[in-house]
Design a protein around this motif. Sequence first.
Motif, short mmCIF file in Angstrom:
data_model
loop_
_atom_site.label_atom_id
_atom_site.label_comp_id
_atom_site.label_asym_id
_atom_site.label_seq_id
_atom_site.Cartn_x
_atom_site.Cartn_y
_atom_site.Cartn_z
N THR A 78 0.72 -1.69 -0.15
CA THR A 78 -0.25 0.43 -0.47
C THR A 78 1.14 1.07 -0.23
OG1 THR A 78 -0.20 -0.33 2.35
CG2 THR A 78 -2.06 -0.94 1.31
N ALA A 79 0.51 2.44 -0.06
CA ALA A 79 1.58 3.53 -0.62
C ALA A 79 0.38 4.84 -0.27
CB ALA A 79 1.15 3.86 -2.51
N GLU A 80 1.26 5.00 1.09
CA GLU A 80 0.57 6.14 2.24
C GLU A 80 1.91 7.07 1.74
OE1 GLU A 80 0.44 3.72 5.34
OE2 GLU A 80 -0.81 2.32 4.50
N GLY A 105 5.27 6.90 3.04
CA GLY A 105 5.50 5.99 2.82
C GLY A 105 5.15 5.18 1.95
N GLY A 106 5.51 3.47 2.13
CA GLY A 106 5.27 2.48 1.66
C GLY A 106 4.69 1.51 2.67
N VAL A 107 3.93 0.32 2.40
CA VAL A 107 4.07 -0.93 3.15
C VAL A 107 4.31 -2.03 2.78
CG1 VAL A 107 3.07 -1.74 5.34
CG2 VAL A 107 2.79 1.08 4.84
N VAL A 108 4.56 -2.87 3.67
CA VAL A 108 4.74 -4.06 2.13
C VAL A 108 3.69 -5.46 3.45
CG1 VAL A 108 6.12 -6.51 1.63
CG2 VAL A 108 6.89 -3.81 1.42
N HIS A 109 3.23 -5.78 2.96
CA HIS A 109 1.93 -6.39 3.54
C HIS A 109 2.97 -8.19 2.64
CE1 HIS A 109 -0.66 -2.80 4.85
NE2 HIS A 109 -0.01 -2.72 3.85
N PHE A 110 2.98 -8.55 4.37
CA PHE A 110 3.30 -10.34 3.74
C PHE A 110 1.82 -10.87 4.28
CE2 PHE A 110 7.15 -7.96 4.96
CZ PHE A 110 7.93 -8.41 3.91
N ALA A 111 2.96 -12.35 2.90
CA ALA A 111 1.02 -13.33 3.31
C ALA A 111 1.42 -13.96 4.94
CB ALA A 111 1.67 -14.76 2.55
N ASP A 112 2.02 -14.37 5.73
CA ASP A 112 2.30 -14.48 6.94
C ASP A 112 1.47 -13.30 8.00
OD1 ASP A 112 4.24 -12.70 7.45
OD2 ASP A 112 5.87 -13.87 7.61
N GLY A 113 1.57 -11.80 7.55
CA GLY A 113 0.36 -11.26 8.30
C GLY A 113 1.29 -9.49 8.58
N ASP A 114 2.55 -10.37 8.68
CA ASP A 114 3.85 -8.97 8.83
C ASP A 114 3.63 -8.19 8.26
OD1 ASP A 114 4.52 -10.79 11.27
OD2 ASP A 114 6.30 -10.76 10.18
N ARG A 161 7.23 -1.20 6.97
CA ARG A 161 6.75 0.31 6.07
C ARG A 161 8.48 0.80 5.55
NH1 ARG A 161 3.26 4.47 7.02
NH2 ARG A 161 2.22 2.56 8.21
N ALA A 162 8.51 1.84 5.03
CA ALA A 162 9.75 1.66 4.14
C ALA A 162 9.39 3.06 4.10
CB ALA A 162 10.33 0.80 3.77
N PRO A 176 5.42 -2.60 -23.14
CA PRO A 176 5.76 -1.74 -21.89
C PRO A 176 5.12 -1.08 -21.58
CG PRO A 176 6.74 -1.78 -24.25
CD PRO A 176 5.75 -2.61 -24.36
N MET A 177 5.19 -0.33 -20.18
CA MET A 177 4.01 0.07 -19.01
C MET A 177 4.49 1.70 -19.90
SD MET A 177 4.61 -1.73 -15.75
CE MET A 177 3.39 -1.43 -14.72
N GLU A 178 3.29 2.33 -19.29
CA GLU A 178 3.33 3.89 -19.06
C GLU A 178 4.19 4.49 -18.27
OE1 GLU A 178 2.77 5.45 -22.12
OE2 GLU A 178 2.27 3.74 -23.08
N ASN A 179 3.72 3.89 -16.97
CA ASN A 179 4.66 4.00 -16.10
C ASN A 179 5.11 3.10 -14.93
OD1 ASN A 179 2.45 3.81 -13.86
ND2 ASN A 179 1.74 5.98 -15.48
N TRP A 180 5.97 3.38 -14.02
CA TRP A 180 6.34 2.40 -13.54
C TRP A 180 6.14 2.27 -11.29
CZ3 TRP A 180 11.82 1.38 -15.25
CH2 TRP A 180 11.68 0.99 -16.42
N SER A 181 5.93 3.62 -11.51
CA SER A 181 5.92 4.26 -9.81
C SER A 181 4.09 4.46 -9.55
CB SER A 181 7.41 5.24 -9.83
OG SER A 181 8.57 4.76 -10.32
N ALA A 182 4.28 4.19 -8.44
CA ALA A 182 2.33 5.32 -7.41
C ALA A 182 2.51 5.51 -5.95
CB ALA A 182 1.78 4.19 -7.77
N GLY A 183 3.58 7.12 -6.29
CA GLY A 183 3.50 6.98 -4.44
C GLY A 183 5.28 6.70 -4.45
#
Length: 400
Positions: free
Chosen positions: A134-136, A139-148, A151-152, A277-284
């Motif tokens: 998720t983009a906040e 920063g961004g938050v990585v949500h893992f399959a194990d529930g953890d 934030r970076a 090819p993609m038009e952009n690679w980033s979101a926030g």
Amino acid sequence: MSSDCRVAIVGGGIGGLALAAALEQRGVDYRLFERSAQLGEIGAGVQMTPNAVKVIRALGLLDGMKNVGFLPESLIGRNWKSGKTLFRMPLRGECERLYGASFFHVHRADLHELLLSGVRRDRITLGKACARVTAESDGGVVHFADGDSFRADLVVGADGIHSAVRKSLFGAQQARFTGHMCWRAVVPFDAMPDFVTPDSSFWMGPNGHVVTYYVKGGRAVNIVAVLESRDWVEESWNLPSTREELLTAFRGWHPNIQKLFQRVGTTFKWGLFDRDPMENWSAGPVTLLGDAAHPMLPFLSQGAAMAIEDGYELARALDQNADIASALRIYEESRRPRTRRVQLESRERGRTYHLASPLEQFMRDFSYRVRNFINPHKGGIKANWVYEYDATATPAALAA
Ligand SMILES: Cc1cc2nc3c(=O)[nH]c(=O)nc-3n(C[C@H](O)[C@H](O)[C@H](O)COP(=O)(O)OP(=O)(O)OC[C@H]3O[C@@H](n4cnc5c(N)ncnc54)[C@H](O)[C@@H]3O)c2cc1C
């Protein structure tokens, strides 16, 4: 970039490790999360062309590459049946002079290990599968399959063609089956056999081609054998195959190909997928790198090379810019046009390598011979513009 900026890298393949090594070199804080319980690579070879080797050198890893790599004499196009040379691009010695770096063949596990030597192990967490990001605002938050979650300041999806990060940013979109499947195998030898020359050999046949080259310093031969196939019905994208299946698929090809295939032990067959090819690679504060951003056909041998270039340029942009938005803008402005061209030209090579009609083959081979006569580096697979590029040179935007 402020010294307390932290980057989360999702995926510990060649691209993720290249980024980690480049961040390590610049003193930028990072954490890398890999879903597999062990780091490693599939048993296959990879061609490291001069453009990628310039980055390897800038990362301080060239001596390691020399220890594990193989320097091919030439890149040779051959007729599938007669073995006749269609073009020859000299590599050994010439690449240093023309492009500023050598051309190596290397086993993927060796390349992976080499990049890993530039990364701190305590920055890597294994067995951590990203489910979504998720983009906040901060920063961004990585949500893992194990529930953890983690934030970076910046999250980078280096998680390959079926990227979970890409899906979170841009929605689910199936990769495109390109109409090609291939066998991959590595055949060990005690001494270099007389039926495999010390070159990168492209054997071109109707509706398919075979690439052979030495890895492991000349103690093994890597095989990539591609055939056109209308459908790839299996769900998994690589499947165990057999020597017999490989020999049957390439029946009638040159005796040296048959001899080599007869020595194949383990082999897998793969469906080859890519994306437009993609038009952009980033979101926030979230972006992509490597196959997550630009999966391509391997016909210019550039997927890993592009991921390595991406990693280096992203780390430099982060190091040299005051904020993440500016760094991502510079990263994308530099990387998207180049990777787009490589993606599209890789598709085109599939068509020229596989011409089926004898007349079209004759015209292609005639033009190979003429171009090879005028300038062998601009003939053949026409990759000189790929090799000339230097990702380690400061881009104009930063030099101003
Ligand atoms: C037949 C063939 C031949 C090729 N030959 C060459 C060549 O000669 N030269 C060249 O430059 N390229 C070549 N390529 C292309 C190259 O293999 C790829 O482009 C390259 O491996 C891409 O690297 P990557 O790091 O972006 O992705 P990957 O190598 O796919 O690595 C992605 C990593 O992310 C991990 N991961 C995936 N999902 C998650 C998740 N949800 N959470 C956490 N981790 C995750 C994976 O386990 C993996 O470690 C070839 C490809 C093929 C198919």
